[in-house]
Scaffold this active site. Sequence first.
Site, PDB file in Angstrom:
ATOM      1  N   LYS A   1       0.767  -1.131  -0.128  1.00  0.00           N
ATOM      2  CA  LYS A   1       0.076   0.122   0.058  1.00  0.00           C
ATOM      3  C   LYS A   1       0.949   1.293   0.002  1.00  0.00           C
ATOM      4  CE  LYS A   1      -3.827  -1.755   2.592  1.00  0.00           C
ATOM      5  NZ  LYS A   1      -4.775  -1.561   1.711  1.00  0.00           N
TER       6      LYS A   1
ATOM      7  N   ARG B   1     -10.306 -11.529   1.769  1.00  0.00           N
ATOM      8  CA  ARG B   1     -11.220 -12.432   1.117  1.00  0.00           C
ATOM      9  C   ARG B   1     -10.637 -13.631   1.256  1.00  0.00           C
ATOM     10  NH1 ARG B   1     -11.388  -9.202  -4.378  1.00  0.00           N
ATOM     11  NH2 ARG B   1     -10.930  -7.397  -2.710  1.00  0.00           N
TER      12      ARG B   1
HETATM   13  N1  BES Z   1      -8.122  -3.604   4.386  1.00  0.00           N
HETATM   14  C1  BES Z   1      -8.243  -3.167   2.961  1.00  0.00           C
HETATM   15  C2  BES Z   1      -9.566  -2.454   2.688  1.00  0.00           C
HETATM   16  C3  BES Z   1      -9.743  -0.995   3.664  1.00  0.00           C
HETATM   17  C4  BES Z   1      -9.689   0.196   2.838  1.00  0.00           C
HETATM   18  C5  BES Z   1     -10.204  -1.056   4.763  1.00  0.00           C
HETATM   19  C6  BES Z   1     -10.017   1.075   3.596  1.00  0.00           C
HETATM   20  C7  BES Z   1     -10.336   0.192   5.525  1.00  0.00           C
HETATM   21  C8  BES Z   1     -10.315   1.155   4.781  1.00  0.00           C
HETATM   22  C9  BES Z   1      -8.372  -4.605   2.118  1.00  0.00           C
HETATM   23  O1  BES Z   1      -7.627  -5.521   2.412  1.00  0.00           O
HETATM   24  C10 BES Z   1      -7.704  -3.924   0.657  1.00  0.00           C
HETATM   25  O2  BES Z   1      -6.693  -3.596   0.461  1.00  0.00           O
HETATM   26  N2  BES Z   1      -8.363  -4.151  -0.347  1.00  0.00           N
HETATM   27  C11 BES Z   1      -8.138  -3.601  -1.746  1.00  0.00           C
HETATM   28  C12 BES Z   1      -8.613  -4.478  -2.461  1.00  0.00           C
HETATM   29  C13 BES Z   1      -8.152  -4.490  -4.020  1.00  0.00           C
HETATM   30  C14 BES Z   1      -6.793  -4.948  -3.980  1.00  0.00           C
HETATM   31  C15 BES Z   1      -8.923  -5.256  -4.784  1.00  0.00           C
HETATM   32  C16 BES Z   1      -8.909  -2.293  -1.997  1.00  0.00           C
HETATM   33  O3  BES Z   1      -9.729  -2.130  -1.821  1.00  0.00           O
HETATM   34  O4  BES Z   1      -7.881  -1.549  -2.431  1.00  0.00           O
HETATM   35 ZN    ZN Z   2      -5.519  -5.513   1.733  1.00  0.00          ZN
END
Ligand code: BES
Ligand code: ZN
Length: 486
Positions: A261, A335
């Site tokens: 990230k 997931r």
């Molecule tokens: N933990 C994150 C989602 C999240 C985002 C939680 C903001 C709380 C606040 C999750 O694991 C994630 O990173 N999801 C990705 C999925 C994508 C790579 C398909 C996302 O939402 O960007």
């Molecule tokens: Zn994630």
Amino acid sequence: MLPEIKKTIHFDTGKTNIFLISEVSDLPEDIFDAPETEYVAQRLAEKNQNTVILNKLGKFAFICRIASKEDTDQNKLLEKCRKAGESLLGIYKDHKIGSVCVVDCCHKPTETLAFAEGMLLGNYQFLKYRTDRSEKESTLTEIEIVSPGLDEEAIAELHTLCKAVYTCRSLINEPLSSLNAEKLAEEFESMAHEAGIKIEVLNKQKIEALKMGGLLAVNLGSVDPPTFSIMEYKPEGAVNAKPIVLVGKGVVYDTGGMSLKPTASMDTMKCDMSGAAAVASALYAIALAKLPVFVVALIPATDNRTDGNAYVPGDIISMMDGTTVEVLNTDAEGRLILADALTYAKKYDPMLVIDIATLTGAAEAALGKYGMAGMQNNAELYFPQLVKSGFEVHERIAEFPFWDDYEELLKSEIADLKNIGGRFAGAITAGKFLQHFTDYPWIHLDIAGPAFLDKRDGYRTMGGTGVGVRLFFDFVKKIGENKVQV
Ligand code: BES
Ligand code: ZN
Ligand code: ZN
């Protein structure tokens, strides 16, 4: 700190009282003389003015108009009462007030309880790591309630529920450095022991024996082992023979893994176990309140990190149920660990499974901090009831479309599924990925928006909000009261 709360018959004019009214004529005549009543009436006639503060010989009397004729929507009214309850907390703190009495002058017990709920929830602080906490700490430690229509059990239940919300928030607010997957499971163990919940924590060996390939893949980059917590609350005389299974995402920290990230998006990722904290804390409240419902909580937990052996985009992993998944983004890890938990849930032949997770930025982008995304399959009977509970406790669910077409986006050429569905409809494709691992009535809740707040928002406070705890408690309570078909 969570204030104590108790019912009393009479209020004491020598203490700090909060008089809840609907009209000025509700004010007790023996306490307020005519000029005071007139003053209150004038102030309340001003625009947007619902609170008047009188200083009677150094003692405050707060007058709060919690309801008026315009309040026709009961759910909105209760939320207004919670907010009103929270709004005065700053004044108590400024004046170092330790004890207050809430006086229901308008014979509205439900609204009075909501007012107290706002006070309790809003009084939460996370000061563990501040050396100046004694200066910062709220002084309020006791709330008395005078409301003839309110029974003591309802007050005790509110206290238990708020205690569970506090527990949930503190778990979320605790940083990774002191709360890895094993420590989180230990916290669940102590909650379970206190509340009379059966708990088993599967260690890495057992997780390997069960072939939970999703949880193990996400854990590859971690120096800490994963855990899988199983909490079972099966009271005698439960209304349901088949359990309600709650599944919570327990990513104790989400760096994104190799699909790292950006710095700013990582700041709050200690909150990525908010679903886990919510299901454990909801079960804790359900058991403490002895609700007559068979409920199970399943919590897969790990951090998601980069390391020499971390899983990488392009990897193909084999899940607990044998499904193969082409991992195209290691940041779509929630997931993967939830899928194994949903597979594990099958062994209960559940009445209903609800998972709750900070799953996608897409859910947050769509709804902001004010609601969670809800999807369901085969749970038409229960979903409207959960949505209704959501409005009642103000943890609202917005139903997203969940058409079969979205499944197309998860097709892989070289494995059974991909773990991402492309640029669009990210919250829905994440839900569809999970659906693949279910064969029972199932509801999916994405709380990425409301789980964690960067700045204070009334009684939801700052940091972990504990969203989900009050929702599940209300839903399960109604099932126990046979208000929902089982
Ligand atoms: N933990 C994150 C989602 C999240 C985002 C939680 C903001 C709380 C606040 C999750 O694991 C994630 O990173 N999801 C990705 C999925 C994508 C790579 C398909 C996302 O939402 O960007
Ligand atoms: Zn994630
Ligand atoms: Zn995550």
